[in-house]
Design an enzyme around this catalytic site. Sequence first.
Site, PDB file in Angstrom:
ATOM      1  N   THR A   1       0.954  -1.424  -0.011  1.00  0.00           N
ATOM      2  CA  THR A   1      -0.091   0.038   0.151  1.00  0.00           C
ATOM      3  C   THR A   1       0.830   1.263  -0.095  1.00  0.00           C
ATOM      4  OG1 THR A   1      -1.737   1.167   1.338  1.00  0.00           O
ATOM      5  CG2 THR A   1      -0.268  -0.477   2.641  1.00  0.00           C
TER       6      THR A   1
ATOM      7  N   TRP B   1     -13.112  21.243  11.886  1.00  0.00           N
ATOM      8  CA  TRP B   1     -12.622  20.531  10.577  1.00  0.00           C
ATOM      9  C   TRP B   1     -13.911  20.577   9.716  1.00  0.00           C
ATOM     10  CZ3 TRP B   1     -10.754  15.226  12.983  1.00  0.00           C
ATOM     11  CH2 TRP B   1      -9.600  15.473  13.822  1.00  0.00           C
TER      12      TRP B   1
ATOM     13  N   GLU C   1      -5.043  -2.792   4.072  1.00  0.00           N
ATOM     14  CA  GLU C   1      -4.831  -3.643   5.293  1.00  0.00           C
ATOM     15  C   GLU C   1      -5.930  -4.379   5.717  1.00  0.00           C
ATOM     16  OE1 GLU C   1      -4.272  -0.417   4.457  1.00  0.00           O
ATOM     17  OE2 GLU C   1      -2.510   0.384   5.158  1.00  0.00           O
TER      18      GLU C   1
ATOM     19  N   LYS D   1      -8.695  22.242   8.263  1.00  0.00           N
ATOM     20  CA  LYS D   1      -8.499  22.806   9.626  1.00  0.00           C
ATOM     21  C   LYS D   1      -8.959  24.290   9.548  1.00  0.00           C
ATOM     22  CE  LYS D   1      -6.901  18.886  11.845  1.00  0.00           C
ATOM     23  NZ  LYS D   1      -5.654  18.189  11.871  1.00  0.00           N
TER      24      LYS D   1
END
Length: 542
Positions: free
Chosen positions: A185, A444, A330, A439
């Site tokens: 990855t 956020w 994963e 941000k």
Amino acid sequence: MQGLMQDWPLLCSKVIDHASAYHPRREVVSRSVEGPIHRTNYREVRGRALRIAKRLEAEGIVLGDRVATMAWNTWRHLECWYGITGIGAIYHTLNPRLFPEQIAWIMNDAEDRLLFVDLTFLPLVEKLATQVPSLKRIVVLTDAAHMPQTSLAGAVPYEEWLAEADEDFAWKSFEETTAAGICYTSGTTGNPKGVLYSHRSNLLHSMMALQADAMGVSSRDRILPIVPLFHANGWGLAFTAPMIGAGLVMPGARMDGASVYELLRSEKVTFSAAVPTVWLMLLQHLEKEGGDLPDLEKVVIGGAACPRVVTQKFQDNYGVKVIHAWGMTEMSPLGTLCTIKPEYADLTGEALLDIEETQGHPPFGVEMKVTDDEGVERPWDGATFGRLKVRGPSVAKSYYKGIGAEMFDAEGWFDTGDVAHIDPHGYLQITDRSKDVIKSGGEWISSIDLENIAVGHPDVAEAAVIGLAHPKWDERPLLVVVPKEGRSPTKAEILAFMEGKVAKWWMPDDVAFVEEIPHTATGKIKKTTLREQFADFRLPTA
Ligand code: AMP
């Protein structure tokens, strides 16, 4: 006291044995790299996989050796996976969209001993093979008639190589925790990291995928895996389909709208899986050329956030159910899938689309939570963002050679690097990669939310949002837009379209038009490159 049930190791060979015994004549159809449509079935795939296994042994490949594949989705690639894993060797899928130096780095890290390569990628391999000293043999996935001239030492045509072995071979037996596959990855920083699947994790992952509230496919389905086998373990479909004897339709090298449409229709595909960009190409093809999708029942869309308009068009215009899914290399890779629980069964229209826009809930076998930066769990209120952490029997517990250890904690939680919220019914919504979240004034802003809304504009082909430095707010969003062919929307039109769909302070400070947005080798928007590209861009508000 131990239970008294049989130890039946969960090995990949069991899957193809099952398909061959109970669904022997189920078709595996491929668009071959040479051109014509090729037809085989699970019995023949198993037979040829046994020959591959025997031939690999003759080549000196043993338990634990890494065998690379650089190939499209075809019957040959499928039988190679089973041949390799059948002797306990490890399939190593290479992503041909990476740079040659990256591929060579990855092959050296894995110490690949043999490579199966499609004709398409021969020029690429000619550039890098001498940089990989461990590589002793190159098998070109074609027959003698199609074998081109090549400068590669030790390159042979697959069909001739395979003809040297017969089917008289028995799968090797070993512990189910033995490695079966490796897939690297590529994060945005640092070297690629190897994820090492085991036979057990592959089989458990496929059983998870088969739950009715996950992919929910059966022997009556004809599955078109458009997602390449080299992208995140091919979303497990090379094991999932034979496990239940579903038919397989493999797209080979052609994944453009017209080619996908042709296969969907001519092969009566009922189920398919791909990243949003592939589906956008198909929908654009259908809008331009006309057409319908009478056989297609469900599509899984993942790998990147699925724009609401894609879900809406599939469902409203073509009667195809969309399952939005989230996962990672994963995680083998499935994490969550958006199927509808009874709590939401009565929803319709926009309210239903609101739920379908989430990435859904995990099947049995995946646990998840969101935490703050200190690891304290955040509430499941459908609004509070946090770092998304996961664990389960098909989630990595470490990367190859132990790198990246900081992403795994003592309780087995893997920090996904994604930012998400979870609602009271366990529906997950990814709001960003932790590195991409904007941000602004201590709060956020989700770049994914803004992108999803922007691509809903009829003149927008693709959209990306990045945070740019701002003297007062720290960062503010810039919307980067690729207009549809022949269209030229204005900034004011796009902003007016977005207004009211997000909080006022989330609205982009500016819109930039480009011809192309950079993508990673797995089709995701390459925000790092985009940020570099716009490093000197000044927001009108700054
Ligand atoms: P990969 O390992 O290449 O499949 O990339 C995994 C990453 O892709 C995840 O960590 C997410 O950031 C992103 N991703 C995958 N599926 C989705 C989705 N449905 N919505 C948003 N992001 C996604």
